[in-house]
Design a protein around this motif. Sequence first.
Motif, PDB file in Angstrom:
ATOM      1  N   GLU A 178       0.814  -1.214   0.000  1.00 25.96           N
ATOM      2  CA  GLU A 178       0.000   0.000   0.000  1.00 25.96           C
ATOM      3  C   GLU A 178       0.852   1.270   0.000  1.00 25.96           C
ATOM      4  O   GLU A 178       0.679   2.165   0.823  1.00 25.96           O
ATOM      5  CB  GLU A 178      -0.961   0.002   1.200  1.00 25.96           C
ATOM      6  N   ILE A 179       1.779   1.322  -0.952  1.00 28.84           N
ATOM      7  CA  ILE A 179       2.597   2.526  -1.102  1.00 28.84           C
ATOM      8  C   ILE A 179       2.338   3.114  -2.488  1.00 28.84           C
ATOM      9  O   ILE A 179       1.944   2.416  -3.418  1.00 28.84           O
ATOM     10  CB  ILE A 179       4.100   2.241  -0.908  1.00 28.84           C
ATOM     11  N   GLU A 180       2.556   4.396  -2.602  1.00 31.41           N
ATOM     12  CA  GLU A 180       2.515   5.073  -3.896  1.00 31.41           C
ATOM     13  C   GLU A 180       3.968   5.257  -4.334  1.00 31.41           C
ATOM     14  O   GLU A 180       4.733   5.965  -3.661  1.00 31.41           O
ATOM     15  CB  GLU A 180       1.819   6.418  -3.772  1.00 31.41           C
ATOM     16  N   PRO A 181       4.399   4.598  -5.420  1.00 28.54           N
ATOM     17  CA  PRO A 181       5.824   4.593  -5.767  1.00 28.54           C
ATOM     18  C   PRO A 181       6.472   5.970  -5.832  1.00 28.54           C
ATOM     19  O   PRO A 181       7.615   6.140  -5.396  1.00 28.54           O
ATOM     20  CB  PRO A 181       5.840   3.890  -7.128  1.00 28.54           C
ATOM     21  N   ARG A 182       5.783   6.958  -6.359  1.00 31.30           N
ATOM     22  CA  ARG A 182       6.415   8.268  -6.509  1.00 31.30           C
ATOM     23  C   ARG A 182       6.617   8.972  -5.170  1.00 31.30           C
ATOM     24  O   ARG A 182       7.395   9.929  -5.078  1.00 31.30           O
ATOM     25  CB  ARG A 182       5.608   9.155  -7.461  1.00 31.30           C
ATOM     26  N   GLU A 183       5.960   8.496  -4.108  1.00 31.22           N
ATOM     27  CA  GLU A 183       6.025   9.166  -2.812  1.00 31.22           C
ATOM     28  C   GLU A 183       7.054   8.552  -1.867  1.00 31.22           C
ATOM     29  O   GLU A 183       7.226   9.039  -0.743  1.00 31.22           O
ATOM     30  CB  GLU A 183       4.651   9.152  -2.148  1.00 31.22           C
ATOM     31  N   VAL A 184       7.755   7.516  -2.286  1.00 30.39           N
ATOM     32  CA  VAL A 184       8.697   6.858  -1.375  1.00 30.39           C
ATOM     33  C   VAL A 184       9.966   7.685  -1.221  1.00 30.39           C
ATOM     34  O   VAL A 184      10.317   8.498  -2.080  1.00 30.39           O
ATOM     35  CB  VAL A 184       9.055   5.438  -1.852  1.00 30.39           C
ATOM     36  N   GLU A 185      10.634   7.460  -0.100  1.00 28.84           N
ATOM     37  CA  GLU A 185      11.934   8.068   0.181  1.00 28.84           C
ATOM     38  C   GLU A 185      12.942   6.934   0.359  1.00 28.84           C
ATOM     39  O   GLU A 185      12.631   5.915   0.973  1.00 28.84           O
ATOM     40  CB  GLU A 185      11.858   8.901   1.461  1.00 28.84           C
ATOM     41  N   MET A 186      14.127   7.109  -0.196  1.00 32.15           N
ATOM     42  CA  MET A 186      15.144   6.063  -0.156  1.00 32.15           C
ATOM     43  C   MET A 186      16.397   6.559   0.548  1.00 32.15           C
ATOM     44  O   MET A 186      16.813   7.707   0.372  1.00 32.15           O
ATOM     45  CB  MET A 186      15.499   5.627  -1.583  1.00 32.15           C
ATOM     46  N   SER A 187      16.978   5.675   1.361  1.00 30.09           N
ATOM     47  CA  SER A 187      18.284   5.942   1.965  1.00 30.09           C
ATOM     48  C   SER A 187      19.127   4.681   1.825  1.00 30.09           C
ATOM     49  O   SER A 187      18.660   3.573   2.141  1.00 30.09           O
ATOM     50  CB  SER A 187      18.140   6.311   3.439  1.00 30.09           C
ATOM     51  N   MET A 188      20.351   4.831   1.345  1.00 28.78           N
ATOM     52  CA  MET A 188      21.239   3.696   1.171  1.00 28.78           C
ATOM     53  C   MET A 188      22.533   3.934   1.940  1.00 28.78           C
ATOM     54  O   MET A 188      23.119   5.020   1.864  1.00 28.78           O
ATOM     55  CB  MET A 188      21.551   3.479  -0.318  1.00 28.78           C
ATOM     56  N   VAL A 249      23.008  -1.453   2.513  1.00 33.06           N
ATOM     57  CA  VAL A 249      21.627  -1.560   2.987  1.00 33.06           C
ATOM     58  C   VAL A 249      20.822  -0.418   2.381  1.00 33.06           C
ATOM     59  O   VAL A 249      21.218   0.750   2.482  1.00 33.06           O
ATOM     60  CB  VAL A 249      21.540  -1.493   4.524  1.00 33.06           C
ATOM     61  N   ALA A 250      19.713  -0.750   1.762  1.00 28.64           N
ATOM     62  CA  ALA A 250      18.806   0.262   1.223  1.00 28.64           C
ATOM     63  C   ALA A 250      17.473   0.160   1.950  1.00 28.64           C
ATOM     64  O   ALA A 250      16.932  -0.940   2.099  1.00 28.64           O
ATOM     65  CB  ALA A 250      18.606   0.072  -0.270  1.00 28.64           C
ATOM     66  N   SER A 251      16.979   1.292   2.415  1.00 30.39           N
ATOM     67  CA  SER A 251      15.685   1.306   3.094  1.00 30.39           C
ATOM     68  C   SER A 251      14.742   2.249   2.368  1.00 30.39           C
ATOM     69  O   SER A 251      15.153   3.270   1.813  1.00 30.39           O
ATOM     70  CB  SER A 251      15.835   1.722   4.561  1.00 30.39           C
ATOM     71  N   ILE A 252      13.471   1.898   2.404  1.00 34.03           N
ATOM     72  CA  ILE A 252      12.417   2.701   1.790  1.00 34.03           C
ATOM     73  C   ILE A 252      11.472   3.161   2.888  1.00 34.03           C
ATOM     74  O   ILE A 252      11.039   2.369   3.732  1.00 34.03           O
ATOM     75  CB  ILE A 252      11.630   1.894   0.739  1.00 34.03           C
ATOM     76  N   SER A 253      11.184   4.458   2.874  1.00 30.05           N
ATOM     77  CA  SER A 253      10.288   5.045   3.868  1.00 30.05           C
ATOM     78  C   SER A 253       9.165   5.800   3.168  1.00 30.05           C
ATOM     79  O   SER A 253       9.293   6.206   2.004  1.00 30.05           O
ATOM     80  CB  SER A 253      11.051   6.012   4.782  1.00 30.05           C
ATOM     81  N   VAL A 254       8.094   5.971   3.895  1.00 27.15           N
ATOM     82  CA  VAL A 254       6.978   6.811   3.455  1.00 27.15           C
ATOM     83  C   VAL A 254       6.613   7.722   4.616  1.00 27.15           C
ATOM     84  O   VAL A 254       6.370   7.243   5.734  1.00 27.15           O
ATOM     85  CB  VAL A 254       5.763   5.963   3.031  1.00 27.15           C
ATOM     86  N   ALA A 255       6.645   9.019   4.371  1.00 26.83           N
ATOM     87  CA  ALA A 255       6.342  10.006   5.406  1.00 26.83           C
ATOM     88  C   ALA A 255       7.203   9.790   6.651  1.00 26.83           C
ATOM     89  O   ALA A 255       6.727   9.901   7.788  1.00 26.83           O
ATOM     90  CB  ALA A 255       4.863   9.967   5.773  1.00 26.83           C
ATOM     91  N   GLY A 256       8.480   9.432   6.427  1.00 23.38           N
ATOM     92  CA  GLY A 256       9.415   9.274   7.530  1.00 23.38           C
ATOM     93  C   GLY A 256       9.370   7.933   8.231  1.00 23.38           C
ATOM     94  O   GLY A 256      10.157   7.698   9.156  1.00 23.38           O
ATOM     95  N   ARG A 257       8.496   7.032   7.813  1.00 29.39           N
ATOM     96  CA  ARG A 257       8.383   5.710   8.453  1.00 29.39           C
ATOM     97  C   ARG A 257       8.912   4.637   7.515  1.00 29.39           C
ATOM     98  O   ARG A 257       8.463   4.523   6.378  1.00 29.39           O
ATOM     99  CB  ARG A 257       6.925   5.412   8.803  1.00 29.39           C
ATOM    100  N   GLU A 258       9.905   3.866   7.989  1.00 32.04           N
ATOM    101  CA  GLU A 258      10.460   2.811   7.153  1.00 32.04           C
ATOM    102  C   GLU A 258       9.414   1.736   6.889  1.00 32.04           C
ATOM    103  O   GLU A 258       8.757   1.244   7.809  1.00 32.04           O
ATOM    104  CB  GLU A 258      11.689   2.184   7.812  1.00 32.04           C
ATOM    105  N   VAL A 259       9.314   1.338   5.606  1.00 33.01           N
ATOM    106  CA  VAL A 259       8.337   0.317   5.223  1.00 33.01           C
ATOM    107  C   VAL A 259       8.996  -0.915   4.616  1.00 33.01           C
ATOM    108  O   VAL A 259       8.318  -1.907   4.338  1.00 33.01           O
ATOM    109  CB  VAL A 259       7.295   0.901   4.249  1.00 33.01           C
TER     110      VAL A 259
END
Length: 276
Positions: A178-188, A249-259
């Motif tokens: 339940e994520i919108e791809p264009r709205e994700v945030e990535m940190s590696m 390590v790559a993490s994906i977050s939405v609105a600051g929450r890792e998903v």
Amino acid sequence: MSEDRQLSHAGPAVRRAATRLRDAAASHTPCLPVRDLIAGGDVAAAYAVQQIVIADRLAAGACVVGRKIGLTSPAVQRQLGVDTPDFGVLLDDMDLTGQPVPTERLLQPKAEAELAFVLGADLDGALTPATVRAAVGSVRVALEIVDSRIAGWDISYADTVADNASSGLFALGDELVEIEPREVEMSMTLNGEVVSTGTGTACLGDPLDALLWLARTAQEYGEPLRAGQVILSGALGPMVDVTGGDLVVASISVAGREVGRVDVHFTPPPVIGALR
């Protein structure tokens, strides 16, 4: 590319370019660019080279499991003087999900984080944003380990297309629900240090737009995307050099929450002649 379309562009220069890239991979020695053999603007010839190289891999027992989209960053497109992405083929022996990455399989590896779409339906016929969205079965975090058979990454658009869009290996991580791809945030991170960040909009404005581009392009080349295939949609941030011993390590977050996240450990190459 369909066989007929491939063969129509497979002249002597195309075959020499394919041989140069195959020999580089086999000898584990990067080669000169192939743009001396195929014109930089001859996209059809570049994809013909790619398909010859892939056909050899298939003849040796590999299987196609998906595609990758490259050059989705406007900055990289400007660097290579183009205004369009490219694509490559993913094979089953490139998938190291859940496994360490043996650096001896790579020449000049770099890692980049992206979203992977696993298709739940074929993508052929009339293609629209709605049909593409509906065809996505799941979305997963992914690390692509890009690589180049061309020495020093001295590549033009034709070089990277011919070299299977500079493909190497890949690993899939958590499913993103339940994520919108264009709205994700990535940190590696590389060995615990943040080395790359980005958002979904870095990938052609929306990773789903990248998927639509690929679906249309693959259909034009006579090889539509199929259910079950994995599609690496393009980098969400800058790629970084990696070597043996590294942990990425790559993490994906939405609105600051890792998903979701994915991690890959690069094993050092074996020591030749080590004492027993």
